[in-house]
Design an enzyme around this catalytic site. Structure first.
Site, PDB file in Angstrom:
ATOM      1  CE  LYS A 303      -2.474  -0.736   3.679  1.00  0.00           C
ATOM      2  NZ  LYS A 303      -1.835  -1.973   4.142  1.00  0.00           N
ATOM      3  CB  THR A 305       5.066   0.351  -2.898  1.00  0.00           C
ATOM      4  OG1 THR A 305       5.850  -0.198  -1.849  1.00  0.00           O
ATOM      5  CG2 THR A 305       5.927   0.467  -4.135  1.00  0.00           C
ATOM      6  NE  ARG A 327      -0.038   3.828   9.182  1.00  0.00           N
ATOM      7  CZ  ARG A 327      -0.180   2.538   9.490  1.00  0.00           C
ATOM      8  NH1 ARG A 327      -0.497   2.185  10.724  1.00  0.00           N
ATOM      9  NH2 ARG A 327      -0.015   1.597   8.581  1.00  0.00           N
ATOM     10  CE  LYS A 338      18.741  -7.281   7.342  1.00  0.00           C
ATOM     11  NZ  LYS A 338      19.372  -5.974   7.285  1.00  0.00           N
ATOM     12  CB  ALA A 557      -3.361  -0.530  11.918  1.00  0.00           C
ATOM     13  CG  PHE A 588      -3.795  -3.906   9.655  1.00  0.00           C
ATOM     14  CD1 PHE A 588      -2.439  -4.185   9.470  1.00  0.00           C
ATOM     15  CD2 PHE A 588      -4.243  -3.823  10.956  1.00  0.00           C
ATOM     16  CE1 PHE A 588      -1.579  -4.372  10.543  1.00  0.00           C
ATOM     17  CE2 PHE A 588      -3.390  -4.006  12.040  1.00  0.00           C
ATOM     18  CZ  PHE A 588      -2.054  -4.281  11.829  1.00  0.00           C
ATOM     19  CG  PHE A 676       4.973  -9.169  -6.911  1.00  0.00           C
ATOM     20  CD1 PHE A 676       6.014  -9.043  -6.005  1.00  0.00           C
ATOM     21  CD2 PHE A 676       3.728  -8.663  -6.548  1.00  0.00           C
ATOM     22  CE1 PHE A 676       5.831  -8.438  -4.774  1.00  0.00           C
ATOM     23  CE2 PHE A 676       3.527  -8.056  -5.322  1.00  0.00           C
ATOM     24  CZ  PHE A 676       4.592  -7.939  -4.435  1.00  0.00           C
ATOM     25  CD1 TRP A 705       9.216  -2.236  -5.259  1.00  0.00           C
ATOM     26  CD2 TRP A 705       9.909  -3.486  -6.992  1.00  0.00           C
ATOM     27  NE1 TRP A 705      10.321  -2.951  -4.848  1.00  0.00           N
ATOM     28  CE2 TRP A 705      10.765  -3.725  -5.890  1.00  0.00           C
ATOM     29  CE3 TRP A 705      10.143  -4.164  -8.187  1.00  0.00           C
ATOM     30  CZ2 TRP A 705      11.832  -4.611  -5.965  1.00  0.00           C
ATOM     31  CZ3 TRP A 705      11.204  -5.044  -8.262  1.00  0.00           C
ATOM     32  CH2 TRP A 705      12.038  -5.266  -7.146  1.00  0.00           C
TER      33      TRP A 705
END
Length: 852
Positions: A303, A305, A327, A338, A557, A588, A676, A705
């Site tokens: 989301k 991205t 946020r 990570k 959230a 979420f 993807f 992306w």
């Protein structure tokens, strides 16, 4: 557009006074023009250039003169004295072509502007000092003489040939101290001053018109940053460091922020002051876009991205003003697991190290405020337990410099108790008891200490074990800082005053009679507001393509609403203008983050969303269609890397359900399929087809992306079209309904539950909150995000389940009730191998290593 235009005129007698006026007035948004009445002794370049060019109604700054010389008629203001001279010459019937015009004693800015204007009309201009040896010759040959300063007595009028037109701009001449009264000369001695005043007023009008135009919607003159796309796509941190961000003050100016509205933090971050909202209060808002998602895998579906890719597409590729509002991530998990929250690939906020670490210190301010309140609670219980009413009262209201008086917050407490007295010596013993004792029941304390570090051993602690605490021992816990109610308040507040009121309303415990005890009762509200006074200002950053981003607030959230701040959204909506877009993200899936955004955040802000962008991925849909479990850190099974149209088709039930949830609120929805490299064209086409058939306005595959904003252009175009559709936004429930009924509506209409079931503890809390007057607050469900139900393993669209409510709690200052569906952890722990093993700092370059 209604506005008040202010002009101020100053008589300056020293450089120090000038400096003060420069500091106060150049940056004052309520002053649109500065007119300086200067004696000739102060009329130098340094003084004249102290005034901002856009406020220089006298037109004497170097910038204005440069524009005049270039012929930029719109951007420059001609000095009033020059305008007056030209007007007078025209009235006297002078034609300039081929005429010789001599400027005597007219140097500096006025002289330069006169020469420019006269030469533009075809005149031959000469300039001469009063003491020049060739003065007599030049005066004798001139057709027009313009006098810029007082004529010395040793220069006779006879040097001027008969029939010469004489215009005097001299201050002394304007005061009638000189007289060129030869009858055969055309002299305009006293008219310049009066006419110059009128011309100055004309400049003021022109400047006002320019200022009003600047307040209208305009497309930003934004210098976007170019991307150097590589394949394969490098790591996020490599991409971030390969880009050179603009200086944040440059970005601020590009998007219309004034200098006094920005507080710079280093080269790439700045706080934006709330005064901007007052300045732009008459500016129409832009379009308001929410990015939500389907029920995600543990890996997340991108989301953030999509949010970044969308604004990069809108602004860098379609030339539409847009702002992303995100946020601030918690620093704790950064050192545990990570990953950051700055987007990814070629759709990121930069610099990502600063985004994911301290930023501008907001979370630290929240930690300090939260823990001050926690300390106040325990200290108050201790002091009440160990002192008589009289001793307690004498310490709460001490004599200072011989005077005893209540503080403002103590007077407010007296009024709440129904005591109208203001003299500390006039209270009765009963009133002293009521005022001095909060009688907090330690077993009801809900306020916990916080720290922005993953520390599992702070999930349950014992406080008060030192001998100095005199046996007052109780069990407590630490939460992670972003779980603090103060963070939720920061995200929902609309002003400093509103924040202060919300902080005061925070309920920290009950007294022994079952009544709520608030931060206001403890007398700490003002101190909390002081600690939060800078945190309330949104932080300005930028995307990889140089478009603006606000980073502000980061509430959980689950036990909170999971959205960035109302204030960031409101400021951004003003800055983009009515044709621009503000894109923000809900945590979420749509069933949690979006529902809370609409029912909680939109109620607090009064803003109406234009479009929902629903993010989906083929892998998440395959999981909902019956694919094997997806585990963070583990390789994906072959079902997720090979084409499987049946799994995709079966899993689209979750996408369809989330579209239906969006439609409950009457807002158009555009599906963004985050693509993807393992997704097949057939799978992508199938998802988009089903989404459109299920009621989405449009469904668009996106590859931002790997391609940056260019990869989200079609999404941006779809969002722009959807924003022009009819919008029938509505809330899901009325606040007047009972708490249990509001919970039931969310469970049945959003989650698809058959019904709800409250535990005895939950029902008891509902009864208590209703009795205490909190029954009209919205609901913030704390539920797993991995399923529409309360069971994370149930994918797709579960039905027929009973939603169990184990407990019900309240964030009264933030303004919502939060039922717990199962247990919720508010303090993450560190794994066996935390990522801090890989984090280091290069002492030579000061570059952070291994953070991502």
């Amino acid at each position: 557009m209604s506005s008040t235009t202010n002009y101020k005129t100053f008589e300056l007698t020293s450089g120090s006074v000038l400096k003060i006026h420069k500091l106060l007035l150049n940056e004052d948004p309520n002053v649109q023009g500065l007119a300086l009445d200067l004696p000739e002794s102060l009329c130098n370049s340094k003084v004249l250039n102290a005034v901002k060019p856009e406020k220089d109604v006298d037109g004497l700054s170097d910038v204005n003169l440069g524009r005049l010389v270039r012929g930029d008629a719109y951007d420059c203001l001609v000095p009033p004295t020059v305008c007056a001279v030209m007007e007078l010459l025209e009235d006297l019937g002078e034609t300039f072509c081929g005429k010789k015009v001599l400027l005597v004693g007219a140097s500096g800015a006025v002289g330069a502007a006169l020469q420019c204007m006269l030469q533009r009309e075809g005149a031959m201009t000469l300039s001469c000092r009063w003491k020049a040896p060739e003065l007599q010759t030049k005066l004798n040959h001139a057709d027009v003489v313009i006098v810029g300063s007082t004529k010395p007595d040793d220069v006779p009028v006879s040097w001027i040939k008969p029939g010469t037109t004489i215009i005097s701009c001299s201050h002394d001449l304007l005061s009638e101290k000189q007289n060129y009264g030869q009858q055969n000369n055309h002299a305009a001695e006293n008219a310049v001053g009066s006419l110059a005043i009128a011309m100055r007023m004309q400049n003021m009008v022109k400047n006002t018109e320019r200022w009003i135009q600047s307040q209208q919607y305009r497309k930003w003159d934004l210098r976007c940053l170019k991307l150097q796309l590589l394949s394969p796509v490098p790591s996020d941190i490599e991409i971030s460091r390969a880009q050179s961000p603009k200086a944040v003050d440059v970005l601020a100016k590009e998007i219309g922020l004034l200098t006094d509205e920005v507080e710079i933090y280093g080269q790439t971050k700045a706080k934006v002051r709330l005064s901007l909202l007052e300045r732009l209060k008459d500016q129409p808002d832009g379009k308001y876009v929410l990015v939500a998602g389907i029920t995600p895998t543990p890996l997340g579906e991108g989301k953030s991205t999509v949010t970044i890719g969308l604004v990069q597409a809108l602004t860098a590729h379609l030339n539409i003003n847009s702002f992303a509002c995100l946020r601030q991530p918690s620093q704790g998990p950064t050192f545990g697991v990570k990953g950051g929250a700055a987007g990814g690939g070629y759709a990121q906020v930069i610099p990502m190290e600063e985004f994911n670490l301290h930023l501008t210190g907001d979370i630290h301010a929240i930690t300090a405020a939260n823990n001050l309140l926690a300390a106040a609670i325990d200290a108050r219980i201790l002091h009440e337990n160990t002192q008589s009413d009289k001793a307690l009262y004498n310490r709460l209201v001490p004599v200072v410099n011989g005077v005893r008086g209540f503080s403002a917050i103590q007077l407010a407490r007296l009024r709440r108790l129904g005591i109208s007295k203001t003299d500390p010596g006039s209270l009765t013993e009963e009133e002293i008891h009521k005022f001095a004792r909060l009688d907090i029941d330690p077993s009801t304390i809900t306020w916990q200490r916080v720290v922005d570090t993953n520390d599992r051993f702070l999930r349950k602690i014992t406080v008060g074990q030192a001998n100095t605490e005199k046996g007052f021992v109780r069990q407590a816990q630490f939460d992670i800082a972003v779980a603090s109610e103060i963070m939720a308040i920061l995200a929902l507040t609309t002003s400093l005053q509103d924040m202060k009121e919300r902080l005061g309303k925070m309920v920290v415990a009950n007294d022994k009679k079952g009544e709520p005890v608030t931060a206001e009762d403890l007398g700490v509200t003002g101190a909390l507001a002081v600690l939060m006074k800078d945190a309330i200002k949104p932080t300005l950053m930028q995307t990889l393509e140089g478009t603006p981003v606000f980073v502000h607030a980061g509430p959980f959230a689950n036990i909170a609403h999971g959205n960035s701040s109302v204030l960031a959204d409101k400021i951004a909506l003003k800055l983009v203008g009515e044709k621009g877009f503000v894109v923000t993200e809900a945590g979420f899936g749509a069933d949690i983050g979006m529902e809370k955004f609409f029912n909680i955040k939109c109620r607090a802000s009064g803003l109406i969303p234009s479009v929902v962008v629903l993010v989906a991925t083929v892998r998440a849909l395959k999981m909902h269609g019956g694919g094997p479990n997806v585990t963070a850190g583990a390789p994906l099974k072959k079902e997720y890397t090979e084409e499987n149209l049946q799994l995709v088709a079966d899993g689209c039930c979750n996408l369809q359900k989330q579209i239906q949830i969006t439609q409950l609120f009457g807002v158009p929805v555009v599906v963004a399929l985050n693509v993807f490299k393992t997704d097949s064209p057939a799978e992508i086409d199938l998802v988009c087809k089903i989404a459109k058939q299920s009621g989405a306005f449009d469904a668009v595959p996106c590859d931002h992306w790997s391609a940056g904003g260019r990869g989200a252009v079609k999404l941006a175009q779809a969002v722009e079209k959807a924003a022009n559709q009819k919008n029938s936004f509505k809330y899901l429930y009325s606040l007047e309904l009972p708490i249990v009924e509001k919970i039931r509506i969310i469970a049945q209409k959003v989650y698809g539950a058959q019904d709800i079931e409250l535990s005895p503890a939950a029902q008891s809390q509902v009864d208590r909150y209703t009795r205490q007057g909190f029954g009209n607050l919205p609901i913030c469900m704390a539920k797993t995000h991995l399923s529409l139900s309360h069971q994370p393993e149930r994918k797709g669209v579960p039905t027929g389940f009973i939603l169990p409510i184990s407990d019900v709690r309240a964030s009264i200052g933030a303004g919502f009730i939060y039922p717990l569906v199962g247990t919720m952890s508010t303090m993450p722990g560190l794994p066996t191998r935390p990522c801090f093993y890989d984090i280091d700092l290069d002492p030579i370059t000061e570059q952070v290593k291994g953070l991502f």
